[in-house]
Scaffold this motif. Structure first.
Motif, PDB file in Angstrom:
ATOM      1  N   ARG A  37      31.160  22.294  32.509  1.00 23.94           N
ATOM      2  CA  ARG A  37      31.404  22.085  34.213  1.00 23.94           C
ATOM      3  C   ARG A  37      32.138  23.605  34.918  1.00 23.94           C
ATOM      4  O   ARG A  37      32.055  23.724  36.123  1.00 23.94           O
ATOM      5  CB  ARG A  37      31.765  20.954  34.131  1.00 23.94           C
ATOM      6  CG  ARG A  37      30.745  18.926  34.137  1.00 23.94           C
ATOM      7  CD  ARG A  37      31.049  18.360  34.784  1.00 23.94           C
ATOM      8  NE  ARG A  37      31.845  18.171  34.105  1.00 23.94           N
ATOM      9  CZ  ARG A  37      31.687  17.022  32.693  1.00 23.94           C
ATOM     10  NH1 ARG A  37      30.791  16.956  32.296  1.00 23.94           N
ATOM     11  NH2 ARG A  37      32.497  16.960  32.090  1.00 23.94           N
ATOM     12  N   GLN A  38      32.541  23.223  34.020  1.00 27.68           N
ATOM     13  CA  GLN A  38      34.177  24.663  34.814  1.00 27.68           C
ATOM     14  C   GLN A  38      33.388  25.905  35.245  1.00 27.68           C
ATOM     15  O   GLN A  38      33.616  26.661  35.849  1.00 27.68           O
ATOM     16  CB  GLN A  38      35.291  24.424  33.184  1.00 27.68           C
ATOM     17  CG  GLN A  38      35.855  23.565  34.356  1.00 27.68           C
ATOM     18  CD  GLN A  38      37.115  23.492  32.380  1.00 27.68           C
ATOM     19  OE1 GLN A  38      37.255  24.308  32.025  1.00 27.68           O
ATOM     20  NE2 GLN A  38      38.425  22.627  32.755  1.00 27.68           N
ATOM     21  N   LEU A  39      32.593  26.202  33.196  1.00 30.17           N
ATOM     22  CA  LEU A  39      31.464  26.925  33.569  1.00 30.17           C
ATOM     23  C   LEU A  39      30.864  27.747  34.988  1.00 30.17           C
ATOM     24  O   LEU A  39      31.079  28.556  35.842  1.00 30.17           O
ATOM     25  CB  LEU A  39      31.247  27.262  31.967  1.00 30.17           C
ATOM     26  CG  LEU A  39      30.385  28.875  32.284  1.00 30.17           C
ATOM     27  CD1 LEU A  39      30.821  30.112  32.860  1.00 30.17           C
ATOM     28  CD2 LEU A  39      29.584  28.542  30.933  1.00 30.17           C
ATOM     29  N   ARG A  40      30.439  25.991  35.176  1.00 26.41           N
ATOM     30  CA  ARG A  40      29.453  26.568  36.142  1.00 26.41           C
ATOM     31  C   ARG A  40      30.472  26.281  37.835  1.00 26.41           C
ATOM     32  O   ARG A  40      29.600  26.815  38.423  1.00 26.41           O
ATOM     33  CB  ARG A  40      28.190  25.242  36.107  1.00 26.41           C
ATOM     34  CG  ARG A  40      27.559  24.942  37.329  1.00 26.41           C
ATOM     35  CD  ARG A  40      26.269  23.551  37.277  1.00 26.41           C
ATOM     36  NE  ARG A  40      27.484  22.511  37.610  1.00 26.41           N
ATOM     37  CZ  ARG A  40      26.808  21.352  37.627  1.00 26.41           C
ATOM     38  NH1 ARG A  40      25.313  21.514  37.030  1.00 26.41           N
ATOM     39  NH2 ARG A  40      27.401  20.549  37.577  1.00 26.41           N
ATOM     40  N   LYS A  75      32.698  27.952  38.152  1.00 25.92           N
ATOM     41  CA  LYS A  75      33.223  29.154  38.450  1.00 25.92           C
ATOM     42  C   LYS A  75      32.371  30.145  38.705  1.00 25.92           C
ATOM     43  O   LYS A  75      33.161  31.064  39.923  1.00 25.92           O
ATOM     44  CB  LYS A  75      34.152  29.655  36.845  1.00 25.92           C
ATOM     45  CG  LYS A  75      34.223  31.001  37.067  1.00 25.92           C
ATOM     46  CD  LYS A  75      35.209  31.477  35.657  1.00 25.92           C
ATOM     47  CE  LYS A  75      34.698  33.381  35.565  1.00 25.92           C
ATOM     48  NZ  LYS A  75      35.524  33.696  34.112  1.00 25.92           N
ATOM     49  N   ARG A  76      31.455  29.753  37.909  1.00 28.67           N
ATOM     50  CA  ARG A  76      30.639  30.820  38.375  1.00 28.67           C
ATOM     51  C   ARG A  76      29.358  30.744  39.655  1.00 28.67           C
ATOM     52  O   ARG A  76      29.555  31.759  40.947  1.00 28.67           O
ATOM     53  CB  ARG A  76      28.974  30.653  37.217  1.00 28.67           C
ATOM     54  CG  ARG A  76      29.490  31.395  36.130  1.00 28.67           C
ATOM     55  CD  ARG A  76      30.351  32.748  36.291  1.00 28.67           C
ATOM     56  NE  ARG A  76      30.608  33.224  34.751  1.00 28.67           N
ATOM     57  CZ  ARG A  76      29.653  34.113  34.622  1.00 28.67           C
ATOM     58  NH1 ARG A  76      28.213  34.037  34.459  1.00 28.67           N
ATOM     59  NH2 ARG A  76      29.925  34.901  32.616  1.00 28.67           N
ATOM     60  N   VAL A  77      29.632  29.129  39.801  1.00 31.48           N
ATOM     61  CA  VAL A  77      28.556  29.069  41.442  1.00 31.48           C
ATOM     62  C   VAL A  77      29.948  29.663  42.824  1.00 31.48           C
ATOM     63  O   VAL A  77      29.403  29.736  43.544  1.00 31.48           O
ATOM     64  CB  VAL A  77      28.728  26.806  42.297  1.00 31.48           C
ATOM     65  CG1 VAL A  77      28.938  27.165  43.285  1.00 31.48           C
ATOM     66  CG2 VAL A  77      27.994  26.884  41.037  1.00 31.48           C
ATOM     67  N   ASN A  78      31.219  28.927  42.251  1.00 28.03           N
ATOM     68  CA  ASN A  78      32.050  30.295  43.358  1.00 28.03           C
ATOM     69  C   ASN A  78      32.296  31.388  43.665  1.00 28.03           C
ATOM     70  O   ASN A  78      32.328  32.403  44.450  1.00 28.03           O
ATOM     71  CB  ASN A  78      33.539  29.497  42.749  1.00 28.03           C
ATOM     72  CG  ASN A  78      33.898  28.101  42.981  1.00 28.03           C
ATOM     73  OD1 ASN A  78      33.608  27.507  44.402  1.00 28.03           O
ATOM     74  ND2 ASN A  78      34.158  27.364  42.505  1.00 28.03           N
ATOM     75  N   ASN A  79      31.662  32.494  42.334  1.00 27.29           N
ATOM     76  CA  ASN A  79      31.218  33.791  42.372  1.00 27.29           C
ATOM     77  C   ASN A  79      30.257  33.952  43.345  1.00 27.29           C
ATOM     78  O   ASN A  79      29.389  34.985  43.827  1.00 27.29           O
ATOM     79  CB  ASN A  79      31.342  34.270  40.823  1.00 27.29           C
ATOM     80  CG  ASN A  79      31.955  34.325  40.012  1.00 27.29           C
ATOM     81  OD1 ASN A  79      33.072  33.949  40.983  1.00 27.29           O
ATOM     82  ND2 ASN A  79      31.834  34.691  39.018  1.00 27.29           N
ATOM     83  N   LEU A  80      28.273  33.343  43.209  1.00 25.08           N
ATOM     84  CA  LEU A  80      28.148  32.852  43.866  1.00 25.08           C
ATOM     85  C   LEU A  80      27.920  33.138  45.579  1.00 25.08           C
ATOM     86  O   LEU A  80      27.295  34.464  46.167  1.00 25.08           O
ATOM     87  CB  LEU A  80      26.964  32.032  43.722  1.00 25.08           C
ATOM     88  CG  LEU A  80      26.352  32.895  41.864  1.00 25.08           C
ATOM     89  CD1 LEU A  80      25.722  31.246  41.745  1.00 25.08           C
ATOM     90  CD2 LEU A  80      25.544  33.728  41.673  1.00 25.08           C
ATOM     91  N   ARG A  81      29.349  32.091  45.763  1.00 21.89           N
ATOM     92  CA  ARG A  81      29.208  31.920  47.188  1.00 21.89           C
ATOM     93  C   ARG A  81      30.449  32.838  47.935  1.00 21.89           C
ATOM     94  O   ARG A  81      29.988  33.720  48.312  1.00 21.89           O
ATOM     95  CB  ARG A  81      30.462  30.576  46.889  1.00 21.89           C
ATOM     96  CG  ARG A  81      30.583  31.066  48.452  1.00 21.89           C
ATOM     97  CD  ARG A  81      28.989  29.413  49.482  1.00 21.89           C
ATOM     98  NE  ARG A  81      29.500  29.505  50.967  1.00 21.89           N
ATOM     99  CZ  ARG A  81      28.810  29.614  52.069  1.00 21.89           C
ATOM    100  NH1 ARG A  81      27.670  30.008  51.245  1.00 21.89           N
ATOM    101  NH2 ARG A  81      29.496  28.813  52.984  1.00 21.89           N
ATOM    102  N   ALA A  82      31.309  33.502  46.508  1.00 19.93           N
ATOM    103  CA  ALA A  82      31.785  34.885  46.978  1.00 19.93           C
ATOM    104  C   ALA A  82      31.045  36.214  47.007  1.00 19.93           C
ATOM    105  O   ALA A  82      31.084  36.855  47.754  1.00 19.93           O
ATOM    106  CB  ALA A  82      33.227  35.168  45.950  1.00 19.93           C
ATOM    107  N   GLY A  83      30.037  36.416  47.058  1.00 21.21           N
ATOM    108  CA  GLY A  83      28.946  36.907  46.684  1.00 21.21           C
ATOM    109  C   GLY A  83      27.844  36.994  48.299  1.00 21.21           C
ATOM    110  O   GLY A  83      27.025  37.325  47.603  1.00 21.21           O
ATOM    111  N   LYS A  84      28.070  36.092  48.769  1.00 18.90           N
ATOM    112  CA  LYS A  84      27.676  36.160  50.109  1.00 18.90           C
ATOM    113  C   LYS A  84      26.164  34.794  49.861  1.00 18.90           C
ATOM    114  O   LYS A  84      25.400  35.251  50.630  1.00 18.90           O
ATOM    115  CB  LYS A  84      27.330  37.066  51.038  1.00 18.90           C
ATOM    116  CG  LYS A  84      28.726  38.249  50.986  1.00 18.90           C
ATOM    117  CD  LYS A  84      29.861  36.967  51.870  1.00 18.90           C
ATOM    118  CE  LYS A  84      30.897  38.036  52.170  1.00 18.90           C
ATOM    119  NZ  LYS A  84      32.270  37.145  52.844  1.00 18.90           N
TER     120      LYS A  84
END
Length: 111
Positions: free
Chosen positions: A50-53, A55-64
């Motif tokens: 869940r923590q990995l997901r 983090k990656r969801v937040n990376n996707l969001r930061a990537g617009k």
């Protein structure tokens, strides 16, 4: 209209195959022991996933990426659920938050 089949990462396939391999253990005691060990570790493994997901969801969001795009990547979730995942809200936490809000509303109505 043919439905598109989503490509599965090889890591996902390996996990599924590893779980299937457990049923192939012929010795009942050995199988029970192996499955029990995995189940003992599952809360920590689930938390790590869940923590990995998150983090990656937040990376996707930061990537617009939009919440709709992220929901499509996750699969079978709404954009609202994708936002909740980005905040680390699990199903259990959402249920607790909903129950707390309902209690607060009931207390306010009773005053």
């Amino acid at each position: 209209m043919a439905s598109e089949k989503k490509e599965v990462a090889p890591e996902v396939t390996k996990v599924i195959e590893a779980i299937a391999a457990l049923s192939e253990i012929e010795d009942d005691a050995a199988c029970t022991s192996a499955v029990s060990e995995i189940l003992r570790r599952w809360p920590d493994l689930g938390s790590e996933l869940r923590q990995l997901r998150e983090k990656r969801v937040n990376n996707l969001r930061a990537g617009k990426r939009t919440w709709s795009e992220i929901a499509d990547i996750i699969g079978d979730v709404t954009p609202e659920r994708a936002q909740q995942i980005s905040k680390g809200l699990s199903g259990a936490q959402r249920k607790k938050n909903k129950e707390a809000a309902e209690r607060a509303a009931a207390e306010k109505a009773g005053k």
